[in-house]
Scaffold this active site. Structure first.
Site, PDB file in Angstrom:
ATOM      1  CE1 TYR A 151      63.734  25.764  43.193  1.00 42.28           C
ATOM      2  CE2 TYR A 151      62.417  23.860  43.066  1.00 42.28           C
ATOM      3  CZ  TYR A 151      62.900  25.270  43.190  1.00 42.28           C
ATOM      4  OH  TYR A 151      62.258  26.035  44.377  1.00 42.28           O
ATOM      5  CB  THR A 161      68.559  46.425  36.063  1.00 38.65           C
ATOM      6  OG1 THR A 161      68.390  47.713  35.746  1.00 38.65           O
ATOM      7  CG2 THR A 161      67.691  46.317  37.692  1.00 38.65           C
ATOM      8  CG  ASP A 183      71.433  50.688  41.924  1.00 41.42           C
ATOM      9  OD1 ASP A 183      71.540  50.868  40.410  1.00 41.42           O
ATOM     10  OD2 ASP A 183      70.220  50.700  42.851  1.00 41.42           O
ATOM     11  NE  ARG A 242      60.684  43.658  32.823  1.00 46.84           N
ATOM     12  CZ  ARG A 242      61.131  44.923  32.822  1.00 46.84           C
ATOM     13  NH1 ARG A 242      60.257  45.405  34.255  1.00 46.84           N
ATOM     14  NH2 ARG A 242      60.976  45.951  32.254  1.00 46.84           N
ATOM     15  CD  GLU A 256      67.756  25.455  45.355  1.00 48.84           C
ATOM     16  OE1 GLU A 256      67.582  24.479  44.700  1.00 48.84           O
ATOM     17  OE2 GLU A 256      66.142  25.523  46.160  1.00 48.84           O
ATOM     18  CE  LYS A 313      65.967  50.598  35.706  1.00 44.15           C
ATOM     19  NZ  LYS A 313      66.354  49.555  37.062  1.00 44.15           N
TER      20      LYS A 313
HETATM   21  N1  DSN Z   1      61.810  51.025  37.995  1.00 36.69           N
HETATM   22  C1  DSN Z   1      62.676  51.813  37.860  1.00 36.69           C
HETATM   23  C2  DSN Z   1      63.204  53.271  36.777  1.00 36.69           C
HETATM   24  O1  DSN Z   1      62.190  53.212  36.623  1.00 36.69           O
HETATM   25  O2  DSN Z   1      63.782  54.131  37.361  1.00 36.69           O
HETATM   26  C3  DSN Z   1      64.244  51.968  38.792  1.00 36.69           C
HETATM   27  O3  DSN Z   1      63.714  50.361  39.696  1.00 36.69           O
END
Ligand code: DSN
Length: 411
Positions: A53, A224, A198, A233, A55, A227
């Protein structure tokens, strides 16, 4: 080795994980938001750090025993700052949605107006969908794309002047053109709005220098890490020093509790990988592969929204074929290609059926696919759409897809 531990305790789960590895090995992954993390990234995510933990922020924690996770989180922060050239980064968001939520929590008050891209035009749930917190608690005005799949910046400006949003969101989950961050900033400045970029989908392309960066234009940059950036993730928020303390407070204690330090370690490793010169080559190859795939499909008389792509993603427009996105995505799975159904601009079908299929190249590029392979993938997709009722022909296409998978082992 890790699989042995799982097997000893829970053979049922171990078997399913084993089968998922085989599924990934034998499938051409064209879901544009997926990728194949390195073994080091995956190993870090399965370490003792999950026990801790922590925080708070590094060296300002609420619990003891954090010296080592402090060092790990600091490495992640410093690396991502270097990668994108930003003043401040928070690497604790558990996901992209939570990164976005934290920005909303810091920058807006309940009911404020936000101008974001409509989900069915390529935006994201958290950019104002009525079924998401963003659409439920804020006054959302949406912009879309024209029939060529392009943002109409004049229309965005018109909407901004009319509705005076407190924040404008740019960045998308399905947009195949270069995003003009400078233009968005000019529009935001005209109405005194914050600009949030984003970059979840294109983060790897931005890091690799093949898509312009929003740094210097956007007040808040969210992404994120799993990707095109090819990490574990999770999410990240980047901003200038001016907003640093507020953003950190919005993440914790605002919307999250203890950070996932095992995932933060994996993020640190992914950022190190992305800082290597090879990553620039990878990012460039993602775009080359996407262009080759789009061209191959168009050569086979398959329509692509906007007649091609400038990044990693594109949408097949099925309207002239009489088939739906849902059917074709299922058909592609049948021949060993994974993709997702997606709306096309002015789609006559519902989002559950759709007239399009979104495809992207980050994952296959990680495997090693090059332009020639993408041409073959385009031919397989086009044939599958044509011969969809012929089982023998589909088996033949599946064998062709498998041959490509065998050429490029996953790990
Ligand atoms: N689920 C994602 C995508 O496939 O683009 C977006 O967060």
């Amino acid at each position: 080795m890790e699989m042995n531990f799982i097997n000893e305790t829970d053979p049922e789960v171990a078997e399913l994980i084993d089968k998922e590895l085989i599924r990934q090995q034998n499938t051409i992954e064209l879901i544009a938001s997926e990728n194949i993390a390195s073994k080091a990234v995956m190993a870090a995510a399965g370490t003792v750090l999950t026990n801790k933990y922590a925080e708070g922020k590094p060296y300002k924690r609420f619990y003891n025993g954090c010296d080592l996770v402090d060092q790990i989180e600091t490495l992640a922060v410093e690396r991502v700052k270097k990668l994108f050239g930003v003043e401040h980064a928070n690497v604790q968001p558990h996901s992209g949605a939570q990164a976005n939520m934290a920005v909303f929590f810091y920058a807006l008050k309940h009911g404020d107006t936000v101008l974001g891209m409509d989900l069915s035009n390529g935006g994201h749930l958290t950019h104002g969908s009525p079924v998401n917190f963003s659409g439920m608690y804020f006054n959302i005005v949406s912009y879309g794309v024209n029939e060529y799949g392009e943002i109409d910046y004049n229309n965005v400006e018109k909407l901004a002047l009319e509705h005076k949003p407190k924040m404008i969101i740019c960045g998308a989950s399905n947009y195949s053109k270069i995003i003009d961050f400078k233009r968005f900033k000019e529009i935001a400045d005209k109405v005194g709005a914050y600009l949030m970029a984003d970059i979840a989908h294109i983060a790897g392309l931005v890091a690799g220098g093949v898509h312009p960066s929003p740094v210097g234009y956007a007040d808040f940059i969210t992404t994120t890490t799993h990707k095109s950036l090819r990490g574990p993730r999770g999410g990240v928020i980047m901003c200038s020093k001016e907003h640093a303390a507020g953003i950190d407070k919005a993440v914790f204690p605002g919307i999250q509790g203890g950070p996932l330090e095992h995932i933060i370690a994996a993020k640190a490793i992914a950022f190190k990988e992305a800082l290597k010169p090879e990553f620039k080559e990878y990012a460039a190859q993602i775009v080359k592969n996407a262009k080759a795939l789009a061209q191959s499909l168009m050569d086979e008389n398959i329509d692509i929204v906007g007649n091609g792509t400038e990044n990693h993603v594109m949408t097949i427009d099925l309207r002239k074929t009489g088939k739906t996105g849902k059917d074709v995505a299922n058909l592609l799975e049948r021949v060993g290609i994974t993709a997702n159904k997606n709306t096309v601009p002015n789609d006559p079908q519902s989002p559950f059926i759709t007239s399009g299929v979104r495809i992207g190249t980050p994952a296959v590029t990680t495997r090693g696919f090059k332009e020639d392979d993408m041409i073959e993938v385009g031919k397989i997709i086009a044939s599958a759409i044509t011969v969809c009722d012929n089982e023998v022909a589909l088996e033949n296409l599946k064998a062709r897809a498998k041959k490509l998978c065998d050429k490029y082992p996953l790990y």
